[in-house]
Structure formats: C-alpha cells, structure tokens
Design a protein around this motif. Structure first.
Motif, PDB file in Angstrom:
ATOM      1  N   GLN A  76      14.283 -23.045  13.026  1.00 18.04           N
ATOM      2  CA  GLN A  76      15.535 -22.828  13.748  1.00 18.04           C
ATOM      3  C   GLN A  76      15.964 -24.122  14.421  1.00 18.04           C
ATOM      4  O   GLN A  76      15.133 -24.900  14.871  1.00 18.04           O
ATOM      5  CB  GLN A  76      15.361 -21.750  14.808  1.00 18.04           C
ATOM      6  CG  GLN A  76      15.154 -20.376  14.211  1.00 18.04           C
ATOM      7  CD  GLN A  76      15.148 -19.297  15.255  1.00 18.04           C
ATOM      8  OE1 GLN A  76      14.297 -19.296  16.120  1.00 18.04           O
ATOM      9  NE2 GLN A  76      16.105 -18.391  15.174  1.00 18.04           N
ATOM     10  N   ASN A  89      18.405 -12.977  16.972  1.00 18.52           N
ATOM     11  CA  ASN A  89      19.587 -12.678  16.156  1.00 18.52           C
ATOM     12  C   ASN A  89      19.773 -13.699  15.044  1.00 18.52           C
ATOM     13  O   ASN A  89      20.109 -13.342  13.909  1.00 18.52           O
ATOM     14  CB  ASN A  89      20.843 -12.609  17.019  1.00 18.52           C
ATOM     15  CG  ASN A  89      20.920 -11.343  17.831  1.00 18.52           C
ATOM     16  OD1 ASN A  89      20.287 -10.340  17.508  1.00 18.52           O
ATOM     17  ND2 ASN A  89      21.687 -11.387  18.903  1.00 18.52           N
ATOM     18  N   ASP A  90      19.546 -14.974  15.349  1.00 24.40           N
ATOM     19  CA  ASP A  90      19.669 -16.017  14.331  1.00 24.40           C
ATOM     20  C   ASP A  90      18.634 -15.797  13.226  1.00 24.40           C
ATOM     21  O   ASP A  90      18.954 -15.890  12.046  1.00 24.40           O
ATOM     22  CB  ASP A  90      19.484 -17.403  14.958  1.00 24.40           C
ATOM     23  CG  ASP A  90      19.521 -18.509  13.916  1.00 24.40           C
ATOM     24  OD1 ASP A  90      20.605 -18.741  13.341  1.00 24.40           O
ATOM     25  OD2 ASP A  90      18.459 -19.118  13.660  1.00 24.40           O
ATOM     26  N   LYS A  93      19.436 -12.786  10.860  1.00 26.82           N
ATOM     27  CA  LYS A  93      20.450 -13.060   9.841  1.00 26.82           C
ATOM     28  C   LYS A  93      19.849 -13.719   8.601  1.00 26.82           C
ATOM     29  O   LYS A  93      20.440 -13.691   7.535  1.00 26.82           O
ATOM     30  CB  LYS A  93      21.535 -13.981  10.397  1.00 26.82           C
ATOM     31  CG  LYS A  93      22.371 -13.351  11.475  1.00 26.82           C
ATOM     32  CD  LYS A  93      23.327 -14.375  12.058  1.00 26.82           C
ATOM     33  CE  LYS A  93      24.019 -13.852  13.291  1.00 26.82           C
ATOM     34  NZ  LYS A  93      24.842 -14.880  13.932  1.00 26.82           N
ATOM     35  N   ARG A  94      18.653 -14.313   8.747  1.00 29.99           N
ATOM     36  CA  ARG A  94      18.069 -15.110   7.673  1.00 29.99           C
ATOM     37  C   ARG A  94      16.882 -14.447   6.982  1.00 29.99           C
ATOM     38  O   ARG A  94      16.322 -15.018   6.058  1.00 29.99           O
ATOM     39  CB  ARG A  94      17.657 -16.461   8.244  1.00 29.99           C
ATOM     40  CG  ARG A  94      18.859 -17.214   8.782  1.00 29.99           C
ATOM     41  CD  ARG A  94      18.522 -18.434   9.590  1.00 29.99           C
ATOM     42  NE  ARG A  94      17.512 -19.256   8.981  1.00 29.99           N
ATOM     43  CZ  ARG A  94      16.709 -20.040   9.674  1.00 29.99           C
ATOM     44  NH1 ARG A  94      16.799 -20.113  10.983  1.00 29.99           N
ATOM     45  NH2 ARG A  94      15.807 -20.780   9.069  1.00 29.99           N
TER      46      ARG A  94
END
Length: 101
Positions: A76, A89-90, A93-94
């Motif tokens: 990240q 959340n990041d 998404k992945r």
C-alpha cells in the motif's frame, strides 16, 4: 464460503536502528489465523497482509514472511497508517472476491 482476513501493517526502524516491532509477531499472526481456520473446515480463508511500510528492505522482509507462511502480500502507498479504515478499504478493493471479510 470464502472469507478474507485483511491485516494492515507498517514497520519502521527506530532511531537506534532496530525495528519498532519484531517481524516474528507478523509470522505468529499469520500462523494463528491459519490455525483458527482449521476449526471451520467448510470455509476457505485468504489471508492478506497490507503493508504500508516506507522502507523497501522492510517491505521485502514482510513479503518474504507472507510468501513463506501462506499469506498474500499487498503493498500500500498510503501514509496515514492511523486511519485503519482507509487502509482496510484500500486493501478490500484489491483482494479477490469473497463472501465475508
């Protein structure tokens, strides 16, 4: 049912040159999650370690621990480590599609 576990981590060196937290803790965390999964055989578990460490040498060590212990490594580029929701959340998404996180 497919379950995903997302663990945001950030390691750095203190002024004295030592890591602020022992990397063995990360290995133990991954092993603990895998052992808990054994109690729920009908579930499939993907373990994601979302690394926001800024030092490349530390990130390489974290990635190696993930690879050796069956976790998926996510790099990240978010500096706001104290905003855990943003980090999770990041990462969410992945990751691969799952039923529960």
């Amino acid at each position: 049912m497919k379950i995903a576990s997302i663990t945001p981590v950030k390691y750095f060196y203190k002024e004295n040159g030592k890591l602020f937290r022992d990397l063995d803790r990360l290995k133990s965390h991954i092993i603990s999650l895998k052992n808990q999964k054994d109690n729920f055989k009908k579930f499939s578990l993907d373990i994601y370690i979302a690394d926001s460490s800024q030092d490349i040498s530390i990130s390489g060590r974290i990635e190696k621990i993930c690879k050796n212990n069956g976790a998926k490594y996510l790099k990240q580029n978010i500096n706001d480590f104290f905003n855990r929701g943003l980090l999770i959340n990041d990462a969410f998404k992945r990751i691969a599609v799952c039923d529960e996180v």
